[in-house]
Write an enzyme that holds these catalytic residues in place. Sequence first.
Site, mmCIF file in Angstrom:
data_model
loop_
_atom_site.group_PDB
_atom_site.id
_atom_site.type_symbol
_atom_site.label_atom_id
_atom_site.label_comp_id
_atom_site.label_asym_id
_atom_site.label_seq_id
_atom_site.Cartn_x
_atom_site.Cartn_y
_atom_site.Cartn_z
ATOM 1 N N GLN A 11 0.964 -1.311 -0.075
ATOM 2 C CA GLN A 11 0.076 0.091 -0.039
ATOM 3 C C GLN A 11 0.732 1.157 0.093
ATOM 4 O O GLN A 11 0.538 2.239 -0.823
ATOM 5 C CB GLN A 11 -1.026 -0.146 1.291
ATOM 6 C CG GLN A 11 -1.912 -1.002 1.508
ATOM 7 C CD GLN A 11 -2.814 -0.696 2.438
ATOM 8 O OE1 GLN A 11 -3.785 -0.188 2.292
ATOM 9 N NE2 GLN A 11 -2.520 -1.492 3.667
ATOM 10 N N ASP A 37 14.364 -10.498 -1.533
ATOM 11 C CA ASP A 37 13.480 -11.077 -0.692
ATOM 12 C C ASP A 37 13.945 -11.003 0.922
ATOM 13 O O ASP A 37 14.944 -11.094 1.042
ATOM 14 C CB ASP A 37 13.316 -12.439 -0.933
ATOM 15 C CG ASP A 37 12.426 -13.469 -0.002
ATOM 16 O OD1 ASP A 37 11.904 -12.828 0.913
ATOM 17 O OD2 ASP A 37 12.100 -14.539 -0.439
ATOM 18 N N TYR A 62 6.651 -7.955 6.707
ATOM 19 C CA TYR A 62 5.515 -8.976 7.056
ATOM 20 C C TYR A 62 4.656 -8.360 7.798
ATOM 21 O O TYR A 62 4.862 -8.153 8.964
ATOM 22 C CB TYR A 62 6.408 -10.107 7.789
ATOM 23 C CG TYR A 62 5.669 -11.233 8.054
ATOM 24 C CD1 TYR A 62 5.849 -12.495 7.669
ATOM 25 C CD2 TYR A 62 4.280 -11.336 9.105
ATOM 26 C CE1 TYR A 62 5.314 -13.768 7.657
ATOM 27 C CE2 TYR A 62 3.638 -12.535 9.215
ATOM 28 C CZ TYR A 62 3.808 -13.693 8.661
ATOM 29 O OH TYR A 62 3.425 -15.062 8.992
ATOM 30 N N THR A 102 5.588 0.907 13.529
ATOM 31 C CA THR A 102 4.236 0.746 13.626
ATOM 32 C C THR A 102 3.570 1.153 15.019
ATOM 33 O O THR A 102 4.691 1.070 15.931
ATOM 34 C CB THR A 102 3.622 -0.778 13.378
ATOM 35 O OG1 THR A 102 2.322 -0.854 14.059
ATOM 36 C CG2 THR A 102 4.480 -1.830 14.139
ATOM 37 N N TYR A 126 4.398 -9.576 15.980
ATOM 38 C CA TYR A 126 4.473 -8.413 14.784
ATOM 39 C C TYR A 126 4.985 -7.324 15.305
ATOM 40 O O TYR A 126 6.052 -6.701 14.784
ATOM 41 C CB TYR A 126 3.267 -8.103 13.936
ATOM 42 C CG TYR A 126 2.871 -6.902 13.407
ATOM 43 C CD1 TYR A 126 3.735 -6.951 12.092
ATOM 44 C CD2 TYR A 126 2.473 -5.675 13.605
ATOM 45 C CE1 TYR A 126 3.757 -5.769 11.061
ATOM 46 C CE2 TYR A 126 2.610 -4.629 12.821
ATOM 47 C CZ TYR A 126 3.012 -4.693 11.585
ATOM 48 O OH TYR A 126 3.090 -3.472 10.943
ATOM 49 N N LYS A 130 8.980 -5.687 14.795
ATOM 50 C CA LYS A 130 8.857 -4.553 14.081
ATOM 51 C C LYS A 130 9.961 -3.387 15.019
ATOM 52 O O LYS A 130 10.602 -2.817 14.295
ATOM 53 C CB LYS A 130 7.831 -3.649 13.962
ATOM 54 C CG LYS A 130 6.696 -4.261 12.781
ATOM 55 C CD LYS A 130 7.018 -4.199 11.251
ATOM 56 C CE LYS A 130 7.320 -2.575 11.148
ATOM 57 N NZ LYS A 130 7.722 -2.611 9.559
HETATM 58 N N1 LIG Z 1 -1.060 -1.827 7.103
HETATM 59 C C1 LIG Z 1 -0.854 -1.490 8.294
HETATM 60 O O1 LIG Z 1 -1.771 -1.561 8.856
HETATM 61 C C2 LIG Z 1 0.311 -1.051 8.870
HETATM 62 C C3 LIG Z 1 -0.007 -0.254 10.141
HETATM 63 C C4 LIG Z 1 1.331 0.324 10.989
HETATM 64 C C5 LIG Z 1 2.403 -0.019 10.238
HETATM 65 N N2 LIG Z 1 2.780 -0.369 8.847
HETATM 66 C C6 LIG Z 1 4.024 -0.681 8.447
HETATM 67 O O2 LIG Z 1 4.215 0.259 7.167
HETATM 68 C C7 LIG Z 1 4.725 -0.203 6.263
HETATM 69 C C8 LIG Z 1 3.987 -0.566 4.765
HETATM 70 O O3 LIG Z 1 2.673 -1.444 5.194
HETATM 71 P P1 LIG Z 1 1.716 -1.650 3.930
HETATM 72 O O4 LIG Z 1 0.379 -1.588 4.496
HETATM 73 O O5 LIG Z 1 2.072 -0.882 2.640
HETATM 74 O O6 LIG Z 1 1.853 -3.304 3.703
HETATM 75 P P2 LIG Z 1 1.480 -4.110 2.530
HETATM 76 O O7 LIG Z 1 0.374 -3.601 1.739
HETATM 77 O O8 LIG Z 1 1.110 -5.562 3.433
HETATM 78 O O9 LIG Z 1 2.709 -4.579 1.908
HETATM 79 C C9 LIG Z 1 3.950 -5.084 2.394
HETATM 80 C C10 LIG Z 1 4.868 -5.290 1.047
HETATM 81 O O10 LIG Z 1 5.967 -5.979 1.986
HETATM 82 C C11 LIG Z 1 6.310 -6.890 0.869
HETATM 83 N N3 LIG Z 1 6.878 -8.034 1.643
HETATM 84 C C12 LIG Z 1 6.665 -9.000 2.469
HETATM 85 N N4 LIG Z 1 7.391 -9.898 2.884
HETATM 86 C C13 LIG Z 1 8.625 -9.673 2.011
HETATM 87 C C14 LIG Z 1 9.700 -10.294 1.739
HETATM 88 N N5 LIG Z 1 10.012 -11.360 2.553
HETATM 89 N N6 LIG Z 1 10.635 -9.771 1.069
HETATM 90 C C15 LIG Z 1 10.260 -8.785 0.273
HETATM 91 N N7 LIG Z 1 8.969 -7.949 0.392
HETATM 92 C C16 LIG Z 1 8.284 -8.572 1.140
HETATM 93 C C17 LIG Z 1 4.952 -7.499 0.149
HETATM 94 O O11 LIG Z 1 5.539 -8.099 -0.854
HETATM 95 P P3 LIG Z 1 4.612 -8.976 -1.976
HETATM 96 O O12 LIG Z 1 3.747 -7.874 -2.710
HETATM 97 O O13 LIG Z 1 5.437 -9.844 -2.762
HETATM 98 O O14 LIG Z 1 3.808 -9.622 -0.982
HETATM 99 C C18 LIG Z 1 4.440 -6.123 0.083
HETATM 100 O O15 LIG Z 1 4.470 -5.429 -1.157
HETATM 101 C C19 LIG Z 1 5.193 -1.649 6.839
HETATM 102 O O16 LIG Z 1 6.465 -1.576 7.444
HETATM 103 C C20 LIG Z 1 4.204 -1.945 7.935
HETATM 104 O O17 LIG Z 1 4.927 -2.574 8.993
HETATM 105 C C21 LIG Z 1 1.518 -1.047 8.210
#
Ligand SMILES: NC(=O)c1ccc[n+]([C@@H]2O[C@H](COP(=O)([O-])OP(=O)(O)OC[C@H]3O[C@@H](n4cnc5c(N)ncnc54)[C@H](OP(=O)(O)O)[C@@H]3O)[C@@H](O)[C@H]2O)c1
Length: 294
Positions: A11, A37, A62, A102, A126, A130
Amino acid sequence: MRIAVTGSRGQVALSLVERAAARGDVEVVAIGRPEIDLARPETLKGCLGAVAPDILVSAAAYTAVDQAEDEPDLAMAVNGIAPGFIAAEAAAAGIPVIHLSTDYVFSGEGDAPYREDDVTGPKGVYGRTKLAGEKAVAAANPRHVILRTAWVYSPFGKNFVRTMLRLAAERDTVSVVADQWGNPTSALDIADGILAVADRLMAGTAPFGVYHLAGTGFASWADLARCVFAESGARGGPVAEVRGIATADYPTRARRPANSPLDTARLQRDFGWSAPPWQRSAAHVVDRLLSGDG
Ligand SMILES: NC(=O)c1ccc[n+]([C@@H]2O[C@H](COP(=O)([O-])OP(=O)(O)OC[C@H]3O[C@@H](n4cnc5c(N)ncnc54)[C@H](OP(=O)(O)O)[C@@H]3O)[C@@H](O)[C@H]2O)c1
């Protein structure tokens, strides 16, 4: 300015690509699997070479909070260890790193919005992984800005807002947790915040450290669902009645912080940037999702 962002289909990365394109003076190169990866550190070595960015945004993670309870080693490899390698690659290239983290690094047991220096105390795997990632990034690259965000939704990928719209199309009433509090945050706003930080990094005037970047104002998940349905109804989209339930009535694999709003004053003070009210951003994303613009 050229930015490399990890997690190319996530996202935040997709939002950054979109917001940078709207600005016109920023090129974003999204990198991800299979080329890099995070579970296989050998794929990270030299990953920036061909891209030659000015700034690295580390957004891959993750993010499956419940699944992480069953895969703690994988979650730690991806969230806790790999970000250090990525940040080291940036350091070796002589560039700063902006790393996403997070609100789940906090316990959620306090009664005031969390400041950056407040004591951490993750409830689950998680959050623990993080938090380890934050420390790894800080140790590997002194030129780091760690942005803790929360409750992310967007026009892209799987997220709470999209799920609510799907459920409303299927049923009349949706039960949603009403006793967890946080900051609903649009990934499009996160992208704007990242660009504001990146501008200052390029100007060489940015302070480094940990910052909170989240939607302005706080809500429960039930509040967010009600807002989604109000905005959807106003546009002729699906609506549902929200029945507020207790966390105890919706058991999940991972424990989550009950009260984890983030105090974003430091980001506002040091970077002059803050997110719009969460309701306004949610309305925008509902609009995009209903019109198939995601
Ligand atoms: N989502 C939330 O509610 C939330 C809340 C607080 C903080 N955050 C933080 O904000 C950041 C962005 O979150 P987001 O919502 O954009 O996450 P997201 O939509 O879940 O996307 C995560 C991305 O990480 C990639 N990924 C996962 N495992 C991987 C691996 N082993 N090697 C390479 N890439 C990998 C995924 O790749 P694939 O497309 O190949 O699966 C995906 O593109 C993250 O650091 C997350 O911890 C998120």
